[in-house]
Write a protein that holds these residues in place. Structure first.
Motif, PDB file in Angstrom:
ATOM      1  N   GLY A  37      -1.327   4.453   1.927  1.00 49.75           N
ATOM      2  CA  GLY A  37      -0.277   5.397   1.572  1.00 49.75           C
ATOM      3  C   GLY A  37       0.866   4.801   0.786  1.00 49.75           C
ATOM      4  N   ALA A  38       0.831   3.491   0.548  1.00 54.68           N
ATOM      5  CA  ALA A  38       1.910   2.841  -0.198  1.00 54.68           C
ATOM      6  C   ALA A  38       1.411   1.522  -0.762  1.00 54.68           C
ATOM      7  CB  ALA A  38       3.113   2.601   0.702  1.00 54.68           C
ATOM      8  N   LEU A  39       2.086   1.074  -1.807  1.00 53.21           N
ATOM      9  CA  LEU A  39       1.761  -0.208  -2.437  1.00 53.21           C
ATOM     10  C   LEU A  39       3.031  -0.991  -2.713  1.00 53.21           C
ATOM     11  CD1 LEU A  39      -0.714   0.956  -5.236  1.00 53.21           C
ATOM     12  CD2 LEU A  39      -1.324  -0.302  -3.162  1.00 53.21           C
ATOM     13  N   PRO A  40       2.982  -2.301  -2.535  1.00 52.50           N
ATOM     14  CA  PRO A  40       4.100  -3.122  -2.996  1.00 52.50           C
ATOM     15  C   PRO A  40       4.105  -3.123  -4.525  1.00 52.50           C
ATOM     16  CG  PRO A  40       2.375  -4.488  -2.022  1.00 52.50           C
ATOM     17  CD  PRO A  40       1.947  -3.076  -1.881  1.00 52.50           C
ATOM     18  N   VAL A  41       5.295  -3.147  -5.092  1.00 53.83           N
ATOM     19  CA  VAL A  41       5.457  -3.167  -6.543  1.00 53.83           C
ATOM     20  C   VAL A  41       5.933  -4.563  -6.943  1.00 53.83           C
ATOM     21  CG1 VAL A  41       6.632  -2.156  -8.525  1.00 53.83           C
ATOM     22  CG2 VAL A  41       6.039  -0.708  -6.559  1.00 53.83           C
ATOM     23  N   ARG A  59      13.740   5.360   7.980  1.00 52.81           N
ATOM     24  CA  ARG A  59      12.866   6.504   7.648  1.00 52.81           C
ATOM     25  C   ARG A  59      11.809   6.109   6.625  1.00 52.81           C
ATOM     26  NH1 ARG A  59      16.489  11.931   7.593  1.00 52.81           N
ATOM     27  NH2 ARG A  59      16.012  12.339   9.770  1.00 52.81           N
ATOM     28  N   ILE A  60      11.142   4.987   6.922  1.00 56.32           N
ATOM     29  CA  ILE A  60      10.067   4.507   6.064  1.00 56.32           C
ATOM     30  C   ILE A  60       8.809   4.340   6.895  1.00 56.32           C
ATOM     31  CG2 ILE A  60      11.548   3.405   4.341  1.00 56.32           C
ATOM     32  CD1 ILE A  60      11.164   0.754   5.768  1.00 56.32           C
ATOM     33  N   ARG A  61       7.670   4.285   6.237  1.00 59.05           N
ATOM     34  CA  ARG A  61       6.393   4.203   6.941  1.00 59.05           C
ATOM     35  C   ARG A  61       5.610   2.933   6.647  1.00 59.05           C
ATOM     36  NH1 ARG A  61       4.176  10.368   6.374  1.00 59.05           N
ATOM     37  NH2 ARG A  61       6.035  11.360   7.229  1.00 59.05           N
ATOM     38  N   HIS A  62       6.120   2.104   5.741  1.00 54.16           N
ATOM     39  CA  HIS A  62       5.421   0.877   5.348  1.00 54.16           C
ATOM     40  C   HIS A  62       6.418  -0.263   5.199  1.00 54.16           C
ATOM     41  CE1 HIS A  62       2.921   4.244   4.010  1.00 54.16           C
ATOM     42  NE2 HIS A  62       1.917   3.454   4.319  1.00 54.16           N
ATOM     43  N   LEU A  63       6.020  -1.446   5.677  1.00 56.55           N
ATOM     44  CA  LEU A  63       6.869  -2.632   5.586  1.00 56.55           C
ATOM     45  C   LEU A  63       6.073  -3.801   5.017  1.00 56.55           C
ATOM     46  CD1 LEU A  63       8.722  -2.660   9.025  1.00 56.55           C
ATOM     47  CD2 LEU A  63       9.785  -2.428   6.780  1.00 56.55           C
ATOM     48  N   PRO A  64       6.485  -4.327   3.878  1.00 60.41           N
ATOM     49  CA  PRO A  64       5.883  -5.572   3.408  1.00 60.41           C
ATOM     50  C   PRO A  64       6.273  -6.716   4.354  1.00 60.41           C
ATOM     51  CG  PRO A  64       7.042  -4.440   1.626  1.00 60.41           C
ATOM     52  CD  PRO A  64       7.432  -3.768   2.905  1.00 60.41           C
ATOM     53  N   VAL A  65       5.339  -7.614   4.561  1.00 58.71           N
ATOM     54  CA  VAL A  65       5.573  -8.783   5.412  1.00 58.71           C
ATOM     55  C   VAL A  65       5.712  -9.988   4.496  1.00 58.71           C
ATOM     56  CG1 VAL A  65       4.703 -10.183   7.315  1.00 58.71           C
ATOM     57  CG2 VAL A  65       4.157  -7.726   7.213  1.00 58.71           C
ATOM     58  N   VAL A  66       6.863 -10.661   4.596  1.00 58.27           N
ATOM     59  CA  VAL A  66       7.194 -11.770   3.700  1.00 58.27           C
ATOM     60  C   VAL A  66       7.447 -13.018   4.547  1.00 58.27           C
ATOM     61  CG1 VAL A  66       8.841 -12.550   1.952  1.00 58.27           C
ATOM     62  CG2 VAL A  66       8.210 -10.140   2.065  1.00 58.27           C
ATOM     63  N   ASP A  67       6.844 -14.145   4.139  1.00 56.85           N
ATOM     64  CA  ASP A  67       7.050 -15.385   4.895  1.00 56.85           C
ATOM     65  C   ASP A  67       8.367 -16.055   4.490  1.00 56.85           C
ATOM     66  OD1 ASP A  67       6.583 -16.781   2.511  1.00 56.85           O
ATOM     67  OD2 ASP A  67       4.565 -17.408   3.074  1.00 56.85           O
ATOM     68  N   THR A  68       8.630 -17.206   5.079  1.00 57.81           N
ATOM     69  CA  THR A  68       9.910 -17.886   4.860  1.00 57.81           C
ATOM     70  C   THR A  68      10.097 -18.381   3.425  1.00 57.81           C
ATOM     71  OG1 THR A  68       8.936 -19.950   5.660  1.00 57.81           O
ATOM     72  CG2 THR A  68      10.172 -18.622   7.254  1.00 57.81           C
ATOM     73  N   THR A  69       9.002 -18.496   2.662  1.00 57.68           N
ATOM     74  CA  THR A  69       9.106 -18.912   1.267  1.00 57.68           C
ATOM     75  C   THR A  69       9.329 -17.723   0.329  1.00 57.68           C
ATOM     76  OG1 THR A  69       6.740 -18.745   0.769  1.00 57.68           O
ATOM     77  CG2 THR A  69       7.524 -20.839   1.718  1.00 57.68           C
ATOM     78  N   GLY A  70       9.295 -16.524   0.899  1.00 61.03           N
ATOM     79  CA  GLY A  70       9.466 -15.323   0.083  1.00 61.03           C
ATOM     80  C   GLY A  70       8.167 -14.738  -0.429  1.00 61.03           C
ATOM     81  N   SER A  71       7.049 -15.335  -0.038  1.00 63.71           N
ATOM     82  CA  SER A  71       5.743 -14.827  -0.463  1.00 63.71           C
ATOM     83  C   SER A  71       5.288 -13.688   0.444  1.00 63.71           C
ATOM     84  CB  SER A  71       4.689 -15.931  -0.412  1.00 63.71           C
ATOM     85  OG  SER A  71       5.033 -16.971  -1.286  1.00 63.71           O
ATOM     86  N   MET A  72       4.739 -12.668  -0.180  1.00 62.90           N
ATOM     87  CA  MET A  72       4.231 -11.547   0.594  1.00 62.90           C
ATOM     88  C   MET A  72       2.897 -11.928   1.222  1.00 62.90           C
ATOM     89  SD  MET A  72       4.030  -7.641  -0.540  1.00 62.90           S
ATOM     90  CE  MET A  72       2.789  -6.655   0.226  1.00 62.90           C
ATOM     91  N   VAL A  73       2.784 -11.722   2.547  1.00 66.51           N
ATOM     92  CA  VAL A  73       1.572 -12.108   3.264  1.00 66.51           C
ATOM     93  C   VAL A  73       0.831 -10.915   3.852  1.00 66.51           C
ATOM     94  CG1 VAL A  73       2.396 -14.439   3.780  1.00 66.51           C
ATOM     95  CG2 VAL A  73       2.871 -12.590   5.391  1.00 66.51           C
ATOM     96  N   GLY A  74       1.370  -9.722   3.694  1.00 63.52           N
ATOM     97  CA  GLY A  74       0.708  -8.536   4.210  1.00 63.52           C
ATOM     98  C   GLY A  74       1.617  -7.333   4.147  1.00 63.52           C
ATOM     99  N   MET A  75       1.093  -6.232   4.691  1.00 60.08           N
ATOM    100  CA  MET A  75       1.840  -4.983   4.731  1.00 60.08           C
ATOM    101  C   MET A  75       1.430  -4.274   6.010  1.00 60.08           C
ATOM    102  SD  MET A  75       3.404  -3.022   2.029  1.00 60.08           S
ATOM    103  CE  MET A  75       3.403  -1.361   1.436  1.00 60.08           C
ATOM    104  N   VAL A  76       2.404  -3.730   6.728  1.00 54.64           N
ATOM    105  CA  VAL A  76       2.098  -2.973   7.937  1.00 54.64           C
ATOM    106  C   VAL A  76       2.615  -1.548   7.785  1.00 54.64           C
ATOM    107  CG1 VAL A  76       1.989  -4.935   9.525  1.00 54.64           C
ATOM    108  CG2 VAL A  76       4.177  -3.812   9.126  1.00 54.64           C
TER     109      VAL A  76
END
Length: 143
Positions: A37-41, A100-117
């Motif tokens: 239902g969502a994508l990181p940009v 009021r959001i339904r998706h959260l990008p998961v970012v590690d300590t280096t700022g790299s995206m490691v997933g989405m929940v």
């Protein structure tokens, strides 16, 4: 205490994304193909926003814009609200409720995206955890 990293380990860390300058139609096609239902940009490999079905409905369909001519950056939600792999599921649910959001990008300590929940991922995890607790209590009571 269930953490985001445990959730990602269970569901997998596949990340589908879209570039900020791509047409919205491309983002909608990726979401449909991947059943999300969502994508990181991304712009130059950096997370700059999130585009969701809700963004599409409210900022393209309702405004009579063209999906093929509107670029993702024009309708994405930004700034991005993120969580880390060590954040607790309860905190994520609180953030989603407050924002009021339904998706959260998961970012590690280096700022790299490691997933989405998604909220669905979190609810599923809480239900599984509660069922496990109930089973343990039933075994304890049964002796």
């Amino acid at each position: 205490m269930l953490r985001v990293k445990h959730l990602l380990a269970r569901k997998g860390c596949d990340i589908w994304s879209v570039e900020a300058e791509q047409p919205v139609l491309a983002a909608i096609q990726i979401m449909a193909d991947r059943h999300v239902g969502a994508l990181p940009v991304l712009r130059d490999g950096q997370l700059v926003g999130v585009i969701s079905e809700r963004d599409y409905a409210r900022k393209v369909i309702l405004l009579g814009r063209s999906s093929a001519e509107t670029e993702v950056w024009q309708i994405m939600s930004s700034p991005v609200v993120t969580v880390g792999p060590d954040d607790e599921v309860d905190r994520c649910m609180h953030v989603m409720t407050e924002r009021r959001i339904r998706h959260l990008p998961v970012v590690d300590t280096t700022g790299s995206m490691v997933g989405m929940v998604s909220i669905g991922d979190l609810v599923r995890a809480v239900i599984e955890q509660q069922q496990e607790t109930i089973q343990q209590l039933e075994r304890f009571i049964a002796g």
